[in-house]
Design a protein around this motif. Structure first.
Motif, PDB file in Angstrom:
ATOM      1  N   ALA A  21      -3.168 -23.782 -41.622  1.00 21.28           N
ATOM      2  CA  ALA A  21      -3.579 -24.374 -40.236  1.00 21.28           C
ATOM      3  C   ALA A  21      -3.320 -23.671 -39.013  1.00 21.28           C
ATOM      4  CB  ALA A  21      -2.562 -25.697 -39.963  1.00 21.28           C
ATOM      5  N   THR A  22      -2.003 -22.704 -39.081  1.00 22.11           N
ATOM      6  CA  THR A  22      -1.924 -21.826 -38.273  1.00 22.11           C
ATOM      7  C   THR A  22      -2.858 -20.529 -37.903  1.00 22.11           C
ATOM      8  OG1 THR A  22       0.437 -22.073 -38.435  1.00 22.11           O
ATOM      9  CG2 THR A  22      -0.163 -20.021 -37.296  1.00 22.11           C
ATOM     10  N   LEU A  23      -3.481 -20.058 -39.194  1.00 18.51           N
ATOM     11  CA  LEU A  23      -4.446 -19.162 -39.117  1.00 18.51           C
ATOM     12  C   LEU A  23      -5.857 -19.883 -38.791  1.00 18.51           C
ATOM     13  CD1 LEU A  23      -3.654 -17.599 -42.879  1.00 18.51           C
ATOM     14  CD2 LEU A  23      -3.606 -16.380 -40.409  1.00 18.51           C
ATOM     15  N   THR A  24      -6.050 -21.080 -38.726  1.00 16.21           N
ATOM     16  CA  THR A  24      -7.369 -21.743 -38.712  1.00 16.21           C
ATOM     17  C   THR A  24      -7.319 -21.848 -37.061  1.00 16.21           C
ATOM     18  OG1 THR A  24      -7.470 -23.038 -40.649  1.00 16.21           O
ATOM     19  CG2 THR A  24      -8.679 -23.866 -38.751  1.00 16.21           C
ATOM     20  N   ARG A  25      -5.908 -22.211 -36.322  1.00 16.14           N
ATOM     21  CA  ARG A  25      -6.109 -22.327 -35.123  1.00 16.14           C
ATOM     22  C   ARG A  25      -6.170 -21.145 -34.530  1.00 16.14           C
ATOM     23  NH1 ARG A  25      -1.592 -26.232 -36.398  1.00 16.14           N
ATOM     24  NH2 ARG A  25      -0.218 -24.549 -36.079  1.00 16.14           N
ATOM     25  N   ALA A  26      -5.484 -20.204 -34.919  1.00 18.38           N
ATOM     26  CA  ALA A  26      -5.614 -18.714 -34.365  1.00 18.38           C
ATOM     27  C   ALA A  26      -6.888 -18.199 -34.044  1.00 18.38           C
ATOM     28  CB  ALA A  26      -4.908 -17.617 -35.036  1.00 18.38           C
ATOM     29  N   ALA A  27      -7.717 -18.394 -35.313  1.00 16.67           N
ATOM     30  CA  ALA A  27      -9.161 -18.141 -35.665  1.00 16.67           C
ATOM     31  C   ALA A  27     -10.055 -18.841 -34.378  1.00 16.67           C
ATOM     32  CB  ALA A  27      -9.941 -18.330 -36.898  1.00 16.67           C
ATOM     33  N   GLU A  28      -9.568 -20.329 -34.396  1.00 15.53           N
ATOM     34  CA  GLU A  28     -10.474 -20.964 -33.480  1.00 15.53           C
ATOM     35  C   GLU A  28     -10.242 -20.341 -31.948  1.00 15.53           C
ATOM     36  OE1 GLU A  28      -9.321 -24.977 -34.346  1.00 15.53           O
ATOM     37  OE2 GLU A  28     -10.736 -24.873 -35.956  1.00 15.53           O
ATOM     38  N   SER A  30      -9.177 -17.460 -30.835  1.00 15.22           N
ATOM     39  CA  SER A  30      -9.528 -15.846 -30.614  1.00 15.22           C
ATOM     40  C   SER A  30     -10.968 -16.062 -30.248  1.00 15.22           C
ATOM     41  CB  SER A  30      -9.519 -15.371 -32.113  1.00 15.22           C
ATOM     42  OG  SER A  30     -10.347 -15.627 -33.109  1.00 15.22           O
ATOM     43  N   PRO A  31     -11.378 -15.061 -29.173  1.00 19.13           N
ATOM     44  CA  PRO A  31     -12.889 -15.012 -28.771  1.00 19.13           C
ATOM     45  C   PRO A  31     -13.675 -14.550 -29.808  1.00 19.13           C
ATOM     46  CG  PRO A  31     -11.531 -13.041 -28.028  1.00 19.13           C
ATOM     47  CD  PRO A  31     -10.358 -13.967 -28.614  1.00 19.13           C
ATOM     48  N   LYS A  32     -15.051 -15.171 -29.811  1.00 23.22           N
ATOM     49  CA  LYS A  32     -15.961 -14.877 -30.580  1.00 23.22           C
ATOM     50  C   LYS A  32     -16.616 -13.511 -30.060  1.00 23.22           C
ATOM     51  CE  LYS A  32     -16.014 -18.449 -33.361  1.00 23.22           C
ATOM     52  NZ  LYS A  32     -15.895 -18.340 -34.867  1.00 23.22           N
ATOM     53  N   ARG A  33     -16.935 -12.819 -31.115  1.00 19.37           N
ATOM     54  CA  ARG A  33     -17.319 -11.450 -30.636  1.00 19.37           C
ATOM     55  C   ARG A  33     -19.051 -11.215 -31.173  1.00 19.37           C
ATOM     56  NH1 ARG A  33     -12.158 -10.555 -32.510  1.00 19.37           N
ATOM     57  NH2 ARG A  33     -10.844  -9.571 -30.831  1.00 19.37           N
ATOM     58  N   ILE A  34     -19.862 -10.630 -30.170  1.00 15.84           N
ATOM     59  CA  ILE A  34     -21.052 -10.488 -30.569  1.00 15.84           C
ATOM     60  C   ILE A  34     -21.571  -9.131 -30.515  1.00 15.84           C
ATOM     61  CG2 ILE A  34     -23.642 -10.663 -29.681  1.00 15.84           C
ATOM     62  CD1 ILE A  34     -22.844 -13.707 -28.758  1.00 15.84           C
ATOM     63  N   LEU A  35     -22.396  -8.533 -31.371  1.00 16.07           N
ATOM     64  CA  LEU A  35     -22.810  -7.144 -31.615  1.00 16.07           C
ATOM     65  C   LEU A  35     -24.377  -6.976 -31.058  1.00 16.07           C
ATOM     66  CD1 LEU A  35     -22.568  -4.118 -32.014  1.00 16.07           C
ATOM     67  CD2 LEU A  35     -23.113  -4.738 -34.506  1.00 16.07           C
ATOM     68  N   LEU A  36     -24.638  -6.616 -29.782  1.00 11.84           N
ATOM     69  CA  LEU A  36     -26.030  -6.763 -29.211  1.00 11.84           C
ATOM     70  C   LEU A  36     -26.848  -5.256 -29.872  1.00 11.84           C
ATOM     71  CD1 LEU A  36     -28.224  -8.009 -27.494  1.00 11.84           C
ATOM     72  CD2 LEU A  36     -26.995  -7.089 -25.504  1.00 11.84           C
ATOM     73  N   ARG A  37     -27.685  -5.569 -30.561  1.00 12.28           N
ATOM     74  CA  ARG A  37     -28.652  -4.480 -30.836  1.00 12.28           C
ATOM     75  C   ARG A  37     -29.600  -4.513 -30.087  1.00 12.28           C
ATOM     76  NH1 ARG A  37     -30.315  -0.078 -31.358  1.00 12.28           N
ATOM     77  NH2 ARG A  37     -30.978   0.790 -33.157  1.00 12.28           N
ATOM     78  N   SER A  38     -29.869  -3.407 -28.940  1.00  8.31           N
ATOM     79  CA  SER A  38     -30.702  -3.274 -28.051  1.00  8.31           C
ATOM     80  C   SER A  38     -30.826  -1.984 -27.246  1.00  8.31           C
ATOM     81  CB  SER A  38     -30.315  -4.324 -26.889  1.00  8.31           C
ATOM     82  OG  SER A  38     -31.452  -4.567 -25.764  1.00  8.31           O
ATOM     83  N   SER A  39     -31.441  -1.856 -26.184  1.00 12.76           N
ATOM     84  CA  SER A  39     -31.594  -0.583 -25.392  1.00 12.76           C
ATOM     85  C   SER A  39     -32.416   0.275 -26.199  1.00 12.76           C
ATOM     86  CB  SER A  39     -30.291   0.064 -25.147  1.00 12.76           C
ATOM     87  OG  SER A  39     -29.559  -0.893 -24.642  1.00 12.76           O
ATOM     88  N   TRP A  40     -33.932   0.212 -26.260  1.00 10.54           N
ATOM     89  CA  TRP A  40     -34.735   1.019 -27.142  1.00 10.54           C
ATOM     90  C   TRP A  40     -35.014   2.505 -26.507  1.00 10.54           C
ATOM     91  CZ3 TRP A  40     -33.040  -1.664 -30.677  1.00 10.54           C
ATOM     92  CH2 TRP A  40     -33.436  -3.160 -30.732  1.00 10.54           C
ATOM     93  N   GLN A  41     -35.337   2.447 -25.299  1.00 13.43           N
ATOM     94  CA  GLN A  41     -35.677   3.820 -24.479  1.00 13.43           C
ATOM     95  C   GLN A  41     -35.674   3.475 -23.039  1.00 13.43           C
ATOM     96  OE1 GLN A  41     -39.877   4.994 -25.142  1.00 13.43           O
ATOM     97  NE2 GLN A  41     -40.437   2.875 -24.474  1.00 13.43           N
ATOM     98  N   THR A  42     -35.608   4.682 -22.003  1.00 11.27           N
ATOM     99  CA  THR A  42     -35.181   4.548 -20.771  1.00 11.27           C
ATOM    100  C   THR A  42     -36.401   5.283 -19.959  1.00 11.27           C
ATOM    101  OG1 THR A  42     -33.941   6.721 -20.885  1.00 11.27           O
ATOM    102  CG2 THR A  42     -32.900   4.768 -21.211  1.00 11.27           C
TER     103      THR A  42
END
Length: 425
Positions: A21-28, A30-42
């Motif tokens: 339960a402690t680990l579940t609460r910690a996971a809930e 903690s901030p979610k993290r997104i990896l954004l795949r982008s920036s094709w050319q300039t």
């Protein structure tokens, strides 16, 4: 005192449940993290705009989510611009960063683009982590369309498989959505989702004001016009290191007069019948020369007095700061109109077969009256009148652009609700 086996078992189970339960609460918590795949050319301000647009949408609707950017190209000073604008975003700089990002992030989001640009990287993420991913605001090029190289059935099926395994796929035009459905793509959520560039709010007011003042262009008293050839001549950009494509070059030469005649007629009519000026400006690094050759040098002397040709490339911030000071924009490009409407500025899109279907998004957001097909002569003939309507009825044009902007922002909010749901599960 020695505990009996049943009691010892009971207490150990309680301890395990408590720890779980402690680990579940910690996971809930903690901030979610997104990896954004982008920036094709300039080399194109529209390609630059994708990333800050999506980052702004994420920051606005999911402020507690941590974002890491996995870019392809951040040249031309774009990296520092993004770091200044989004100080909390992490950047992938090498293999060690990428490995850590795969370990730490919960979700991969493929950003806006002309296709599933980073398909290999999406597959890599999925196979290495088993974690979910989503696709945000892409076009799915039609098989055999003039804008793409012929696609084998196997390659197309692979793309369909990748999209089908996504948590969601947002297509930036309804034609792509229809095409995906016809291919039996099975992602649980497939909908229209605006190009991320609509939300790009980069600004460089200082540079924009300096340029406008030096050419006596007053706010609200000029229209922007952008030329474009059928195929971007990347072979003229040294950093792209591409050889001349004789087939594409020949097609450009064949159609450049036809594709810019209506723009010239519009410029002449605006200058001669209103008090507005015209700014000829680029969306990519090849278009300054194109604008000079097919527009500026072909205008009569009485019109040229109120036409300004921009001879050098600019970055997205200066472009946006210029567009918002204009009365509107027209031309053969897509992302400058997107950035205009994203700020409530009227914008006309002229498209042709060699482009992807992205231009049809103008129909999807209620701006079909500002979309013209250069391969349909009956539509070409209507372009000057549409430009003049924006020039002579500015309040009505702004109201129309504002309505489209509101629709886009509504869809952005709805797409972020779906992303939040995917992160939660």
């Amino acid at each position: 005192m020695t505990l009996s086996n049943p009691r010892r078992h009971f207490l150990s189970q309680v301890a395990l449940l408590t720890a779980g339960a402690t680990l579940t609460r910690a996971a809930e918590s903690s901030p979610k993290r997104i990896l954004l795949r982008s920036s094709w050319q300039t080399v194109n301000i529209g390609d630059i705009a994708h990333t800050p647009g999506v980052l702004r949408i994420l920051e606005t609707h999911l402020p507690d989510v941590e974002v890491t950017l996995w870019p392809s190209n951040l040249g031309n000073g774009v990296e520092q611009i993004l770091r200044d604008q989004f100080p909390n975003v992490r950047f992938i700089k090498g293999a060690a960063d990428l490995k850590r990002a795969f370990d730490e992030n919960d979700f991969l989001l493929h950003g806006s683009g002309p296709s599933l640009v980073a398909q290999r990287d999406v597959i890599r993420w999925s196979e290495a982590t088993g974690k979910p991913y989503g696709v945000y605001g892409i076009t799915l090029p039609f098989k055999g369309s003039a804008s793409t190289k012929p696609t084998s059935n196997a390659a197309l099926q692979k793309t369909v498989d990748v999209l089908s395994n996504a948590e969601f796929v947002y297509f930036r035009d309804s034609k792509s959505l229809e095409f995906a459905k016809s291919l039996d793509c099975k992602s649980p959520v497939m909908e229209f989702g605006p190009d991320g560039a609509f939300a790009c709010d980069l600004r460089d007011d200082e540079k924009a004001d300096a340029f406008l003042q030096s050419h006596d262009l007053q706010a609200g008293k000029f229209l922007c016009c952008i030329p474009r050839l059928r195929y971007t001549p990347y072979w003229t950009i040294p950093e792209k290191k591409r050889e001349l494509d004789p087939v594409k070059h020949a097609r450009n030469e064949q159609m450049k007069e036809h594709d810019h005649e209506a723009l010239r007629q519009s410029i002449m009519q605006v200058v001669r019948e209103t008090d507005l000026k015209i700014l000829l400006c680029p969306e990519d690094q090849t278009q300054m020369r194109v604008g000079k050759e097919v527009l500026y040098d072909r205008l009569p002397a009485d019109v040229l007095k109120r036409v300004v040709w921009r001879p050098d490339y600019w970055l997205t911030g200066e472009a946006v700061s210029t567009y918002v000071r204009s009365a509107g924009l027209f031309g053969n490009e897509m992302h400058s109109p997107i950035m205009c409407v994203g700020h409530g500025v009227p914008a006309i899109v002229c498209r042709f077969a060699e482009q992807t279907s992205k231009g049809f998004m103008w129909q999807d957001i209620g701006l079909e009256d500002w979309l013209f097909d250069l391969d349909d002569e009956s539509q070409v003939a209507k372009i000057p009148a549409a430009v003049m309507q924006i020039a002579t009825q500015p309040e009505a044009a702004k109201a129309k652009a504002a309505k489209a902007k509101a629709f886009v922002e509504q869809r952005q909010a709805e797409t972020m609700k779906q992303l939040k749901k995917s992160l939660a599960t």
